[in-house]
Write a protein that holds these residues in place. Structure first.
Motif, PDB file in Angstrom:
ATOM      1  N   LYS A   3       1.180  -1.208   0.008  1.00 32.41           N
ATOM      2  CA  LYS A   3      -0.063   0.061   0.020  1.00 32.41           C
ATOM      3  C   LYS A   3       0.659   1.036   0.033  1.00 32.41           C
ATOM      4  O   LYS A   3       1.770   1.375   0.808  1.00 32.41           O
ATOM      5  CB  LYS A   3      -0.834   0.016   1.240  1.00 32.41           C
ATOM      6  CG  LYS A   3      -1.924   1.222   1.188  1.00 32.41           C
ATOM      7  CD  LYS A   3      -3.078   0.953   1.982  1.00 32.41           C
ATOM      8  CE  LYS A   3      -4.275   2.132   1.908  1.00 32.41           C
ATOM      9  NZ  LYS A   3      -5.414   1.708   2.871  1.00 32.41           N
ATOM     10  N   LEU A   4       0.551   2.087  -0.908  1.00 34.18           N
ATOM     11  CA  LEU A   4       1.562   3.143  -1.115  1.00 34.18           C
ATOM     12  C   LEU A   4       1.032   4.309  -0.289  1.00 34.18           C
ATOM     13  O   LEU A   4       0.057   4.628   0.015  1.00 34.18           O
ATOM     14  CB  LEU A   4       1.483   3.908  -2.622  1.00 34.18           C
ATOM     15  CG  LEU A   4       1.994   2.850  -3.610  1.00 34.18           C
ATOM     16  CD1 LEU A   4       1.468   3.404  -5.007  1.00 34.18           C
ATOM     17  CD2 LEU A   4       3.374   2.469  -3.752  1.00 34.18           C
ATOM     18  N   LEU A 109      -3.783  -0.397 -15.578  1.00 31.24           N
ATOM     19  CA  LEU A 109      -4.261  -0.670 -14.117  1.00 31.24           C
ATOM     20  C   LEU A 109      -5.426  -1.701 -14.352  1.00 31.24           C
ATOM     21  O   LEU A 109      -5.567  -2.767 -13.834  1.00 31.24           O
ATOM     22  CB  LEU A 109      -4.744   0.330 -13.370  1.00 31.24           C
ATOM     23  CG  LEU A 109      -5.308   0.028 -12.147  1.00 31.24           C
ATOM     24  CD1 LEU A 109      -4.394  -0.387 -11.247  1.00 31.24           C
ATOM     25  CD2 LEU A 109      -5.855   1.393 -11.793  1.00 31.24           C
ATOM     26  N   GLU A 462       4.822   9.355 -12.247  1.00 32.04           N
ATOM     27  CA  GLU A 462       4.920   8.517 -11.407  1.00 32.04           C
ATOM     28  C   GLU A 462       4.542   8.832 -10.196  1.00 32.04           C
ATOM     29  O   GLU A 462       3.695   7.963  -9.228  1.00 32.04           O
ATOM     30  CB  GLU A 462       6.217   7.809 -11.188  1.00 32.04           C
ATOM     31  CG  GLU A 462       6.626   6.969 -12.460  1.00 32.04           C
ATOM     32  CD  GLU A 462       8.095   6.439 -12.332  1.00 32.04           C
ATOM     33  OE1 GLU A 462       8.724   7.168 -11.678  1.00 32.04           O
ATOM     34  OE2 GLU A 462       8.450   5.501 -13.258  1.00 32.04           O
ATOM     35  N   ARG A 465       0.893   9.151  -9.997  1.00 27.63           N
ATOM     36  CA  ARG A 465       0.105   7.849  -9.604  1.00 27.63           C
ATOM     37  C   ARG A 465       0.256   7.317  -8.351  1.00 27.63           C
ATOM     38  O   ARG A 465      -1.013   6.971  -7.792  1.00 27.63           O
ATOM     39  CB  ARG A 465       1.104   6.879 -10.613  1.00 27.63           C
ATOM     40  CG  ARG A 465       0.556   5.360 -10.728  1.00 27.63           C
ATOM     41  CD  ARG A 465       1.069   4.268  -9.544  1.00 27.63           C
ATOM     42  NE  ARG A 465       2.516   4.727  -9.407  1.00 27.63           N
ATOM     43  CZ  ARG A 465       3.448   4.224 -10.219  1.00 27.63           C
ATOM     44  NH1 ARG A 465       3.046   3.185 -11.062  1.00 27.63           N
ATOM     45  NH2 ARG A 465       4.766   4.302  -9.715  1.00 27.63           N
ATOM     46  N   ASP A 466       1.248   7.407  -7.512  1.00 26.81           N
ATOM     47  CA  ASP A 466       1.246   7.145  -6.185  1.00 26.81           C
ATOM     48  C   ASP A 466       0.428   7.804  -5.429  1.00 26.81           C
ATOM     49  O   ASP A 466      -0.206   7.247  -4.242  1.00 26.81           O
ATOM     50  CB  ASP A 466       2.994   7.316  -5.550  1.00 26.81           C
ATOM     51  CG  ASP A 466       3.915   6.257  -6.358  1.00 26.81           C
ATOM     52  OD1 ASP A 466       3.507   5.299  -7.023  1.00 26.81           O
ATOM     53  OD2 ASP A 466       5.038   6.318  -6.256  1.00 26.81           O
ATOM     54  N   PHE A 469      -3.053   6.660  -6.083  1.00 25.07           N
ATOM     55  CA  PHE A 469      -3.322   5.374  -5.599  1.00 25.07           C
ATOM     56  C   PHE A 469      -3.450   5.436  -3.979  1.00 25.07           C
ATOM     57  O   PHE A 469      -4.403   4.728  -3.561  1.00 25.07           O
ATOM     58  CB  PHE A 469      -2.053   4.358  -5.793  1.00 25.07           C
ATOM     59  CG  PHE A 469      -2.439   3.650  -7.058  1.00 25.07           C
ATOM     60  CD1 PHE A 469      -3.023   3.977  -8.117  1.00 25.07           C
ATOM     61  CD2 PHE A 469      -1.459   2.542  -7.441  1.00 25.07           C
ATOM     62  CE1 PHE A 469      -3.147   3.399  -9.123  1.00 25.07           C
ATOM     63  CE2 PHE A 469      -1.410   1.999  -8.745  1.00 25.07           C
ATOM     64  CZ  PHE A 469      -2.405   2.329  -9.511  1.00 25.07           C
ATOM     65  N   GLU A 475      -4.292  -0.466  -3.961  1.00 26.72           N
ATOM     66  CA  GLU A 475      -2.955  -1.138  -3.688  1.00 26.72           C
ATOM     67  C   GLU A 475      -2.325  -1.386  -5.280  1.00 26.72           C
ATOM     68  O   GLU A 475      -2.605  -1.661  -6.039  1.00 26.72           O
ATOM     69  CB  GLU A 475      -3.146  -2.436  -2.884  1.00 26.72           C
ATOM     70  CG  GLU A 475      -3.530  -2.467  -1.623  1.00 26.72           C
ATOM     71  CD  GLU A 475      -3.609  -3.642  -0.849  1.00 26.72           C
ATOM     72  OE1 GLU A 475      -3.781  -4.838  -1.422  1.00 26.72           O
ATOM     73  OE2 GLU A 475      -3.516  -3.603   0.508  1.00 26.72           O
ATOM     74  N   LYS A 476      -0.920  -1.195  -5.039  1.00 25.40           N
ATOM     75  CA  LYS A 476      -0.157  -1.506  -6.130  1.00 25.40           C
ATOM     76  C   LYS A 476       0.164  -2.882  -6.286  1.00 25.40           C
ATOM     77  O   LYS A 476       0.921  -3.335  -5.319  1.00 25.40           O
ATOM     78  CB  LYS A 476       1.068  -0.389  -6.337  1.00 25.40           C
ATOM     79  CG  LYS A 476       2.085  -0.701  -7.392  1.00 25.40           C
ATOM     80  CD  LYS A 476       3.176   0.267  -7.458  1.00 25.40           C
ATOM     81  CE  LYS A 476       4.050   0.034  -8.537  1.00 25.40           C
ATOM     82  NZ  LYS A 476       5.242   0.875  -8.576  1.00 25.40           N
ATOM     83  N   ASP A 477      -0.119  -3.619  -7.048  1.00 28.27           N
ATOM     84  CA  ASP A 477      -0.025  -5.008  -7.279  1.00 28.27           C
ATOM     85  C   ASP A 477       0.350  -5.443  -8.705  1.00 28.27           C
ATOM     86  O   ASP A 477      -0.689  -5.208  -9.593  1.00 28.27           O
ATOM     87  CB  ASP A 477      -1.169  -5.787  -6.699  1.00 28.27           C
ATOM     88  CG  ASP A 477      -1.154  -7.462  -6.681  1.00 28.27           C
ATOM     89  OD1 ASP A 477       0.087  -7.543  -7.139  1.00 28.27           O
ATOM     90  OD2 ASP A 477      -1.926  -8.191  -6.498  1.00 28.27           O
ATOM     91  N   LEU A 478       1.511  -5.553  -9.281  1.00 29.77           N
ATOM     92  CA  LEU A 478       1.996  -5.661 -10.521  1.00 29.77           C
ATOM     93  C   LEU A 478       1.687  -7.282 -11.132  1.00 29.77           C
ATOM     94  O   LEU A 478       1.474  -7.387 -12.096  1.00 29.77           O
ATOM     95  CB  LEU A 478       3.559  -5.572 -10.478  1.00 29.77           C
ATOM     96  CG  LEU A 478       4.321  -4.405 -10.258  1.00 29.77           C
ATOM     97  CD1 LEU A 478       5.584  -4.445 -10.516  1.00 29.77           C
ATOM     98  CD2 LEU A 478       3.527  -2.978 -11.149  1.00 29.77           C
TER      99      LEU A 478
END
Length: 480
Positions: A3-4, A109, A462, A465-466, A469, A475-478
């Motif tokens: 989580k960012l 995304l 970027e 984006r952060d 989010f 959550e950032k999940d690649l």
């Protein structure tokens, strides 16, 4: 998964601090685009997209300042800046009639998403709930600016010299001004699609008059304006009324899965359609409404890959063609798919020919197979017509403004050149876009974008984006 945390950003100053050095490559002839300066684009394969002008296996295009002066097999002129176009296709820049630039930081995304939640676990990350109801609502003006600017530059790189930015992000007048600033700073022709915003500071739709007066009072500029009038939102009637009072086109997403068909039928029966309407997607509408839209001269913008991918409905391409409507192409959302016009053209021609070919194999009557030249017109001149810019752009016509791209035919993926429209539509990618000229100004030269600090811009994107989010709780999940 992580989580960012929302990053602390320095205040974003719009404009020159992010645009980089003004130094130009030594190989670029000086003065291109300046008033009265002659520029000769020499020895390319010319696709004019104007039947009166014609096409030339080898031809020249002469510019004076920002305008096209002459197109011919051979032009003799002295004291001109010369661009050697040998080994290149010379044609008008691509025109994207519907692209949500504010979603640039969220690219990919929702690559697996559909439009609406259908109740399956796999649809929890759907476009409407995640993008429109959650992520889009936390944007600050600085997020609007960097997303629209970066997305515009990326399209420039792919040869898109004109786009309508469908910015559903007008949460305040400051958000609107940031959107205009980003389109201006990108340096290409653009149309602000003034769509809705959210929150108590939103001044949509009534702020349209201020925006038009402040930013679009002159017709002699690269930027113009379209009024967004989504018929699934309460109060759309005011948006349509204001758009017509301001004498600007009115655009709306028309999608059956949003339950719009009854409202669209009602509008058609009230004779509310006109040549100032741009209808996006047009899935799931009645034959009656289609006929009235066609009779009114309304324009249709299709996003074929997105419509197929996200369950908008089968793209109604053949329906629009059968009714004689002018159809343009649009990339829609980069949170799901790329925004280059090569993808749009290939998807469109493949879809039309698939349906027609199956009818032929079934022994039934089938429509004419779409040609590469026809889909190329959808990506250029038809887009200009839809955005009411056909007097300025969309073809290499003397008197129009110089929105021109040079496409390299000597690349590994295209050499040798055997069919010019076919090469553009069925073979090329953004790597073939060598040089891009907007309003006479060179924005990309021999494969290099000019005038942008891309590394700085990427970092800011970027960071945006952060922030988005973190603030929206995504959550950032690649590997989701």
């Amino acid at each position: 998964m992580c989580k960012l945390e929302a990053p602390l950003l320095a205040p974003l100053e719009f404009g020159s601090p992010l645009l980089g050095s003004s130094s130009l490559p030594e190989s670029l002839p000086p003065g291109i685009g300046e008033p009265d300066r002659l520029t000769l684009i020499r020895g390319g394969t010319v696709l004019s997209m104007d039947a009166r002008v014609g096409n030339f296996a080898v031809g020249d295009v002469l510019l004076k300042g920002s305008r096209i002066l002459e197109v011919a097999p051979k032009i003799e002129v002295s004291d001109a800046a010369v661009i050697d176009a040998s080994g290149h296709i010379v044609m008008p820049g691509f025109i994207d009639t519907h692209h949500h630039h504010f979603e640039t930081a969220l690219r990919g995304l929702l690559a697996d998403a559909i439009l609406l939640n259908d109740g399956r676990p796999s649809s929890a990350m759907n476009y409407y709930e995640v993008m429109l109801l959650k992520l889009s609502r936390v944007y600050r003006p600085e997020d609007v600016y960097i997303n629209i600017l970066y997305g515009s530059i990326a399209q420039l790189d792919a040869g898109v010299t004109t786009a309508m930015d469908v910015s559903q992000i007008h949460h305040s007048p400051e958000h609107s001004d940031a959107a205009v600033a980003a389109l201006r700073d990108a340096g290409r022709r653009a149309v602000l699609g003034y769509f809705e915003g959210w929150g108590e500071k939103s001044q949509y739709p009534q702020d349209a008059a201020r925006i038009r007066s402040q930013h679009f009072s002159s017709n002699d500029q690269l930027l113009t304006m379209v009024m967004g009038g989504e018929i699934y939102l309460p109060g759309y009637e005011a948006a349509w009324r204001i758009g017509r009072e301001l004498a600007i086109p009115i655009a709306a997403h028309i999608v059956g899965t949003f339950g719009m068909a009854p409202t669209f039928d009602s509008l058609s029966e009230q004779n509310q359609f006109g040549p100032d309407n741009i209808f996006i997607h047009m899935t799931g509408m009645s034959d009656m409404a289609w006929q009235r839209a066609a009779d009114s001269g309304a324009h249709v913008s299709l996003s074929v890959p997105i419509e197929m991918h996200m369950r908008h409905g089968t793209p109604p391409l053949q329906k629009a063609l059968d009714l004689g409507m002018t159809v343009s192409l649009s990339s829609d959302v980069e949170c799901t798919m790329t925004a280059d016009m090569f993808t749009q053209m290939r998807s469109t021609i493949t879809l039309q020919r698939m349906f027609a070919n199956q009818l032929a194999l079934d022994g039934k009557d089938f429509p004419s197979l779409m040609s590469t030249a026809e889909v190329l017109q959808m990506a250029t001149l038809n887009g200009a017509r839809g955005l009411r810019l056909e007097a300025k752009t969309g073809s290499l016509t003397p008197g129009k403004e110089a929105d021109i791209i040079l496409l390299d035919t000597n690349c590994l993926n295209t050499a040798p050149l055997n069919h010019a429209p076919g090469a553009v539509v069925t073979l090329m990618e953004r790597c073939n876009v060598s040089t891009v000229i907007c309003g006479g100004k060179v924005r990309k030269w021999q494969g290099e974008l000019l005038g942008f600090d891309l590394e700085n811009l990427r970092r800011r994107l970027e960071q945006s984006r952060d922030y988005i989010f973190a603030t929206a709780g995504v959550e950032k999940d690649l590997f989701r």
